[in-house]
Structures are given as C-alpha cells and as structure tokens.
Enzyme design. Structure first.
Site, short mmCIF file in Angstrom:
data_model
loop_
_atom_site.label_atom_id
_atom_site.label_comp_id
_atom_site.label_asym_id
_atom_site.label_seq_id
_atom_site.Cartn_x
_atom_site.Cartn_y
_atom_site.Cartn_z
N MET A 87 -6.11 34.37 8.96
CA MET A 87 -6.62 33.76 7.73
C MET A 87 -7.95 34.37 7.29
O MET A 87 -8.22 34.49 6.09
CB MET A 87 -6.80 32.26 7.93
N ASP A 140 -16.60 39.72 13.43
CA ASP A 140 -15.56 39.38 14.41
C ASP A 140 -15.93 40.02 15.74
O ASP A 140 -16.90 40.80 15.81
CB ASP A 140 -14.17 39.87 13.94
N VAL A 186 -19.72 34.56 17.32
CA VAL A 186 -20.30 33.38 16.68
C VAL A 186 -20.98 32.43 17.67
O VAL A 186 -21.72 31.54 17.25
CB VAL A 186 -19.25 32.59 15.85
N TYR A 239 -9.13 21.35 21.29
CA TYR A 239 -9.02 21.82 19.90
C TYR A 239 -9.28 20.68 18.91
O TYR A 239 -10.05 20.83 17.95
CB TYR A 239 -7.63 22.42 19.69
N LYS A 282 -12.30 20.35 16.13
CA LYS A 282 -12.05 20.33 14.69
C LYS A 282 -12.50 19.03 14.03
O LYS A 282 -12.88 19.03 12.86
CB LYS A 282 -10.56 20.62 14.43
P1 NAD Z 1 -6.39 34.12 14.56
O1 NAD Z 1 -6.36 33.95 16.03
O2 NAD Z 1 -5.38 34.97 13.91
O3 NAD Z 1 -7.84 34.60 14.06
C1 NAD Z 1 -9.02 34.07 14.59
C2 NAD Z 1 -10.09 35.13 14.52
O4 NAD Z 1 -11.30 34.58 15.09
C3 NAD Z 1 -9.73 36.39 15.33
O5 NAD Z 1 -9.93 37.56 14.55
C4 NAD Z 1 -10.67 36.31 16.50
O6 NAD Z 1 -11.02 37.58 17.05
C5 NAD Z 1 -11.87 35.59 15.90
N1 NAD Z 1 -12.76 35.06 16.93
C6 NAD Z 1 -12.42 34.39 18.06
N2 NAD Z 1 -13.51 34.13 18.79
C7 NAD Z 1 -14.58 34.65 18.12
C8 NAD Z 1 -15.97 34.70 18.37
N3 NAD Z 1 -16.52 34.19 19.48
N4 NAD Z 1 -16.77 35.28 17.44
C9 NAD Z 1 -16.24 35.82 16.30
N5 NAD Z 1 -14.92 35.82 16.02
C10 NAD Z 1 -14.10 35.23 16.93
O7 NAD Z 1 -6.31 32.63 13.99
P2 NAD Z 1 -6.15 32.04 12.50
O8 NAD Z 1 -4.94 31.23 12.49
O9 NAD Z 1 -6.39 33.07 11.46
O10 NAD Z 1 -7.37 31.01 12.55
C11 NAD Z 1 -8.47 31.01 11.64
C12 NAD Z 1 -9.08 29.62 11.66
O11 NAD Z 1 -8.13 28.67 11.15
C13 NAD Z 1 -9.46 29.11 13.06
O12 NAD Z 1 -10.66 28.38 12.99
C14 NAD Z 1 -8.31 28.19 13.41
O13 NAD Z 1 -8.68 27.22 14.36
C15 NAD Z 1 -8.00 27.59 12.07
N6 NAD Z 1 -6.65 27.02 11.92
C16 NAD Z 1 -5.54 27.77 12.16
C17 NAD Z 1 -4.28 27.20 11.95
C18 NAD Z 1 -3.00 27.98 12.11
O14 NAD Z 1 -1.92 27.38 12.15
N7 NAD Z 1 -3.03 29.30 12.17
C19 NAD Z 1 -4.19 25.87 11.53
C20 NAD Z 1 -5.34 25.14 11.31
C21 NAD Z 1 -6.58 25.73 11.50
#
Ligand code: NAD
Length: 241
Positions: free
Chosen positions: A17, A36, A59, A150, A154
């Site tokens: 995302m 990232d 982060v 988690y 959140k």
């Molecule tokens: P993803 O795993 O594809 O991407 C997450 C990104 O965060 C990765 O590029 C990862 O390297 C980066 N990351 C992890 N730890 C990090 C750190 N310490 N410092 C900097 N970057 C870091 O996941 P996504 O689905 O794209 O998730 C994006 C956000 O959306 C997250 O906060 C996730 O919890 C939230 N989310 C995802 C979903 C889903 O179904 N995919 C649903 C609800 C919320």
C-alpha cells in the site's frame, strides 16, 4: 493535481500500500520521500516515480527519523504530508504470542507512527499547515482471534491519532487515521479468504482503493476533517462496530 508543489513522506513506501500511496501522491504533483528498510525495492520505485527520492528509514529509530526529515527538507523541501504506513504483523493469540513479537509489533506499528509525528509535526505547526494520515486497520476498531499484538497496535494508532489531532488544534495541521480491511499486498495475501468471503463487498481490496482515501485526507479536500477514522473494508466490520 492536489499536491502540486507539496512534499510528502510515505513510510513503508517500498512495496504494498505504501508504494501505491507514493505513486498516487506523485501522480498529483507531490515530491515524495519514500522511506523503508527494503533498500533495493525502495530505490527501484524511486527511480520509477517522477520526483521521488528514497531514504533508508527504520521507523523505530529516532536517529533514522531525523535523517529522513533532513533528507526530505534538503532534497525536496518542507514537509506538507506524512503518511505513517509502515507496519508488520505476527499472528498469535494471547497465550501463544511471544513477548518479543508483541513488543516488536508495538514498536513498528505504534511507536514508529508516534516517532514520525514527533519528528515532523513541529515543522508543520511552525508553517501553519500540514496533514498526517496514520494507517491503522479494521483491526483498530474490532478484535480478532490470534492477533493480540496487531490489534493492540492498531487500536493504539487510532487513539493516538485523536490525541494528536487535539494537540494540533487551531494550528492548521490535521491528523486522521485510515482503517483498511483485507487488501491485496504481501501482508494481505497472508490472510485467510474466510476473512473477506462474507463481506458486503466479497473480495480483497486493492491498494489503490485505500490510496484514494489517503489522498483525500492528505489534501485540502479534507480541510474540515481532523481526528477522524475512515474505513475502507468492503463492509467487513458492519454489524460488529
Ligand atoms: P507490506 O508488508 O506489503 O508493506 C509494509 C512495508 O512496511 C514494507 O515495505 C516493509 O518493509 C515496511 N516496514 C516494515 N518495518 C519497517 C520499519 N521498521 N521501518 C520502515 N519500514 C518498515 O504491508 P501492507 O499491506 O502494504 O501494509 C501497509 C500498512 O497497512 C501497514 O501498517 C499494515 O498494518 C496496514 N494494513 C494492511 C492490511 C492488509 O490487508 N494488507 C489491512 C489493514 C492494515
């Protein structure tokens, strides 16, 4: 072109995302700093997205945030938009989740978003403008079994958003949270289809469907909106909240 002349930081922007949000902001004129820990993916994306830069940003680290803010200001200009998107998941119930995993989830998802605001908000306040979008989850409004860390992280992001919006009251800076359901990303693909099969919109969401909400909240279109929580979940949580 709602972000013409503006600068945005997107954390976790190398894939999933975050990459979609970075592309969306750039497509509407923003100069985007992609932060990232996935350097190869992040650099490749920054080369592809017009006006974008990549920085290694963990982060969870204050020094990493200071470096990222400095890089944004030097290379792109003062920051107008912060999207706190970086996140991780480790599944496990309250009996099974290791304390190390529980702490790590809170560190990345909750403390990481706090550090982002703590670092970037003072400049936004000084300039009298800015927008923060914190990425929570549908799991920030309900619970689910096997997700104790988690869910805690959140709900924390959602609560912190409201406190920060009040801290910024009258400053011209707005802070909101978004709450995606199951979205097609590397993280979302790990979810069971049972989670979305019975939703009113019975499918996974696409990253771009979340990006449209993020861009709305980050833009002046949302000029009267702060401290709010915005679901993009195909109706997954209707009936439980
Ligand atoms: P993803 O795993 O594809 O991407 C997450 C990104 O965060 C990765 O590029 C990862 O390297 C980066 N990351 C992890 N730890 C990090 C750190 N310490 N410092 C900097 N970057 C870091 O996941 P996504 O689905 O794209 O998730 C994006 C956000 O959306 C997250 O906060 C996730 O919890 C939230 N989310 C995802 C979903 C889903 O179904 N995919 C649903 C609800 C919320």
């Amino acid at each position: 072109m709602r972000f013409q002349g503006k600068v945005a930081i997107v954390t976790g922007g190398a894939r999933g995302m975050g990459a979609s949000h970075a592309r969306g902001l750039a497509a509407e004129g923003a100069r985007v700093l992609i932060g990232d820990v996935l350097d190869t993916e992040g650099k490749a994306l920054a080369e592809e997205v017009p006006g974008a830069r990549y920085v290694h940003l963990d982060v969870t680290r204050e020094d990493s945030w200071q470096h990222a803010l400095h890089t944004a200001e030097e290379a792109l200009g003062p920051v107008d938009v912060l999207v706190n998107n970086a996140g991780i998941v480790h599944f496990g119930g309250v009996e099974e989740q290791s304390p190390e995993h529980f702490r790590r989830i809170l560190d990345v998802n909750l403390v990481g978003s706090f550090l982002g605001m703590h670092t970037v908000l003072p400049g936004m306040r000084d300039r009298g403008r800015g927008a923060v979008v914190n990425v929570s989850s549908a799991a920030g409004l309900v619970g689910f079994a096997g997700g104790v860390g988690y869910v805690a992280s959140k709900w924390g992001v959602r609560g912190m958003t409201k406190a920060a919006a009040l801290d910024m009251a009258g400053s011209g800076v707005r802070v909101n949270s978004v709450h995606p359901g199951v979205i097609r990303t590397p993280m979302g693909e790990s979810a069971s289809p049972d989670l979305f099969a019975h939703q009113p919109v019975p499918r996974m969401g696409e990253p771009e469907e979340v990006t449209r909400m993020v861009l709305f909240l980050a833009s002046d279109d949302a000029s009267f909106t702060t401290g709010g929580e915005f679901l993009i979940d195909g109706g997954q949580t209707i009936g439980v909240i």
